[in-house]
Scaffold this active site. Sequence first.
Site, PDB file in Angstrom:
ATOM      1  N   ARG A   1      29.310  39.127  48.373  1.00 44.38           N
ATOM      2  CA  ARG A   1      30.188  37.980  48.628  1.00 44.38           C
ATOM      3  C   ARG A   1      29.653  36.694  48.020  1.00 44.38           C
ATOM      4  O   ARG A   1      30.328  35.676  48.053  1.00 44.38           O
ATOM      5  CB  ARG A   1      30.290  37.763  50.130  1.00 44.38           C
ATOM      6  CG  ARG A   1      31.601  38.199  50.779  1.00 44.38           C
ATOM      7  CD  ARG A   1      31.427  37.940  52.264  1.00 44.38           C
ATOM      8  NE  ARG A   1      32.609  37.902  53.048  1.00 44.38           N
ATOM      9  CZ  ARG A   1      33.098  38.940  53.729  1.00 44.38           C
ATOM     10  NH1 ARG A   1      32.563  40.126  53.621  1.00 44.38           N
ATOM     11  NH2 ARG A   1      34.131  38.779  54.508  1.00 44.38           N
TER      12      ARG A   1
ATOM     13  N   ARG B   1      39.956  40.537  66.314  1.00 50.59           N
ATOM     14  CA  ARG B   1      38.607  40.088  65.961  1.00 50.59           C
ATOM     15  C   ARG B   1      38.438  38.620  66.306  1.00 50.59           C
ATOM     16  O   ARG B   1      39.362  37.837  66.127  1.00 50.59           O
ATOM     17  CB  ARG B   1      38.375  40.288  64.457  1.00 50.59           C
ATOM     18  CG  ARG B   1      37.930  41.680  64.106  1.00 50.59           C
ATOM     19  CD  ARG B   1      37.923  41.931  62.632  1.00 50.59           C
ATOM     20  NE  ARG B   1      37.338  40.867  61.820  1.00 50.59           N
ATOM     21  CZ  ARG B   1      37.113  40.988  60.508  1.00 50.59           C
ATOM     22  NH1 ARG B   1      37.422  42.107  59.890  1.00 50.59           N
ATOM     23  NH2 ARG B   1      36.594  39.999  59.834  1.00 50.59           N
TER      24      ARG B   1
ATOM     25  N   ARG C   1      36.825  30.876  56.197  1.00 51.40           N
ATOM     26  CA  ARG C   1      36.552  32.091  55.402  1.00 51.40           C
ATOM     27  C   ARG C   1      37.183  31.971  54.020  1.00 51.40           C
ATOM     28  O   ARG C   1      36.591  32.390  53.023  1.00 51.40           O
ATOM     29  CB  ARG C   1      37.062  33.332  56.153  1.00 51.40           C
ATOM     30  CG  ARG C   1      36.187  33.661  57.354  1.00 51.40           C
ATOM     31  CD  ARG C   1      36.923  34.508  58.385  1.00 51.40           C
ATOM     32  NE  ARG C   1      37.131  35.871  57.962  1.00 51.40           N
ATOM     33  CZ  ARG C   1      38.010  36.697  58.519  1.00 51.40           C
ATOM     34  NH1 ARG C   1      38.781  36.291  59.515  1.00 51.40           N
ATOM     35  NH2 ARG C   1      38.127  37.926  58.081  1.00 51.40           N
TER      36      ARG C   1
ATOM     37  N   ARG D   1      46.349  41.155  62.705  1.00 54.26           N
ATOM     38  CA  ARG D   1      45.443  42.316  62.678  1.00 54.26           C
ATOM     39  C   ARG D   1      44.927  42.667  64.073  1.00 54.26           C
ATOM     40  O   ARG D   1      44.554  41.806  64.846  1.00 54.26           O
ATOM     41  CB  ARG D   1      44.263  42.000  61.762  1.00 54.26           C
ATOM     42  CG  ARG D   1      43.187  43.080  61.775  1.00 54.26           C
ATOM     43  CD  ARG D   1      42.363  43.085  60.537  1.00 54.26           C
ATOM     44  NE  ARG D   1      41.606  41.857  60.337  1.00 54.26           N
ATOM     45  CZ  ARG D   1      40.912  41.610  59.234  1.00 54.26           C
ATOM     46  NH1 ARG D   1      40.890  42.505  58.252  1.00 54.26           N
ATOM     47  NH2 ARG D   1      40.249  40.483  59.097  1.00 54.26           N
TER      48      ARG D   1
ATOM     49  N   LYS E   1      41.076  45.319  52.241  1.00 52.55           N
ATOM     50  CA  LYS E   1      39.908  46.057  51.722  1.00 52.55           C
ATOM     51  C   LYS E   1      39.487  47.167  52.685  1.00 52.55           C
ATOM     52  O   LYS E   1      39.223  48.279  52.275  1.00 52.55           O
ATOM     53  CB  LYS E   1      38.714  45.110  51.507  1.00 52.55           C
ATOM     54  CG  LYS E   1      38.954  43.996  50.510  1.00 52.55           C
ATOM     55  CD  LYS E   1      37.666  43.221  50.226  1.00 52.55           C
ATOM     56  CE  LYS E   1      37.128  42.460  51.415  1.00 52.55           C
ATOM     57  NZ  LYS E   1      37.988  41.334  51.858  1.00 52.55           N
TER      58      LYS E   1
HETATM   59  P1  AMP Z   1      34.627  41.074  57.102  1.00 53.04           P
HETATM   60  O1  AMP Z   1      34.766  42.119  58.150  1.00 53.04           O
HETATM   61  O2  AMP Z   1      34.263  41.617  55.759  1.00 53.04           O
HETATM   62  O3  AMP Z   1      35.805  40.130  57.050  1.00 53.04           O
HETATM   63  O4  AMP Z   1      33.371  40.177  57.539  1.00 53.04           O
HETATM   64  C1  AMP Z   1      33.377  39.479  58.766  1.00 53.04           C
HETATM   65  C2  AMP Z   1      32.281  38.420  58.759  1.00 53.04           C
HETATM   66  O5  AMP Z   1      30.995  39.054  58.637  1.00 53.04           O
HETATM   67  C3  AMP Z   1      32.324  37.428  57.604  1.00 53.04           C
HETATM   68  O6  AMP Z   1      33.229  36.351  57.836  1.00 53.04           O
HETATM   69  C4  AMP Z   1      30.870  36.960  57.578  1.00 53.04           C
HETATM   70  O7  AMP Z   1      30.596  36.088  58.659  1.00 53.04           O
HETATM   71  C5  AMP Z   1      30.124  38.262  57.838  1.00 53.04           C
HETATM   72  N1  AMP Z   1      29.883  38.997  56.585  1.00 53.04           N
HETATM   73  C6  AMP Z   1      30.426  40.177  56.194  1.00 53.04           C
HETATM   74  N2  AMP Z   1      29.986  40.542  54.986  1.00 53.04           N
HETATM   75  C7  AMP Z   1      29.141  39.559  54.579  1.00 53.04           C
HETATM   76  C8  AMP Z   1      28.388  39.328  53.409  1.00 53.04           C
HETATM   77  N3  AMP Z   1      28.428  40.198  52.383  1.00 53.04           N
HETATM   78  N4  AMP Z   1      27.638  38.204  53.333  1.00 53.04           N
HETATM   79  C9  AMP Z   1      27.585  37.332  54.351  1.00 53.04           C
HETATM   80  N5  AMP Z   1      28.286  37.465  55.483  1.00 53.04           N
HETATM   81  C10 AMP Z   1      29.065  38.569  55.609  1.00 53.04           C
END
Ligand code: AMP
Length: 238
Positions: free
Chosen positions: A100, A172, A183, A140, A25
């Site tokens: 989400r 990360r 996740r 990654r 994404k």
């Molecule tokens: P991402 O970079 O989108 O994989 O997000 C990394 C982490 O940020 C996720 O595993 C959550 O802990 C938090 N996070 C990101 N977006 C959201 C969201 N929309 N709602 C809740 N937590 C989020």
Amino acid sequence: MGNGEMDSSFAPGPILLLGAPGVGKGTQAKRLMSAFNIPQISTGDLLREHRRNHTELGKTAEDLMIRGELVPDELVNEMVASRLNEQDCKGGFILDGFPRTLAQSAWLDDFLERRAGMLPVVALNVSVQEGELLRRITGRRICTQGHIYNIYSQPPRQAGVCDVDDLPLDQRSDDSEAAFEQRMKLFYEQTAPVIAHYRALGRFSEIDGALAVEAVTQRIREQLLVLRHAAEATGVDR
Ligand code: AMP
């Protein structure tokens, strides 16, 4: 369809990029951002910025993120609201990693409905077989400016160094196998219903994320054009 051809008359409006962790994404959102000249809003990136700046939100989010848990809806919604209220979001934006949960999608639908002149949302679900996702996640690497690599499929020219800005590449903290499992569990429990919600609303497409990066971008662009034209033809846009 040529690249420039589509962009001159195309009004992107709000675009949701949905999909499991590791489907690409972020990579795709960044490519679309430059193609359409609209901002990419990644809630994960915004939260990581809060963590780097040691804000209250960043402190609350840190532990949850490392464990692969979700940050509470109200906090994320508030963060998204202040970003969407910025001037550069008027013509459209790409939301990556949000919504989400069903509570977040209900909040977003309501927020956008109150916005005069905003086109309706179009949603794209990018999917990749689960076995491939773990490889993508553990391979990654990112720089602090958000440029994304994969040591297996998209390595930087020099190991550990960003091609664009020479910054060191890091993994990360939530790209561990343990956090990935959590996740994915939350993705099936909380985010799959969000995908079903936008599928049921229409203006929705499935994208095969297993294709090469350029091919995925091309499919997304084609689908966006189809979805926007379909919406115009039925008059829901205006
Ligand atoms: P991402 O970079 O989108 O994989 O997000 C990394 C982490 O940020 C996720 O595993 C959550 O802990 C938090 N996070 C990101 N977006 C959201 C969201 N929309 N709602 C809740 N937590 C989020």
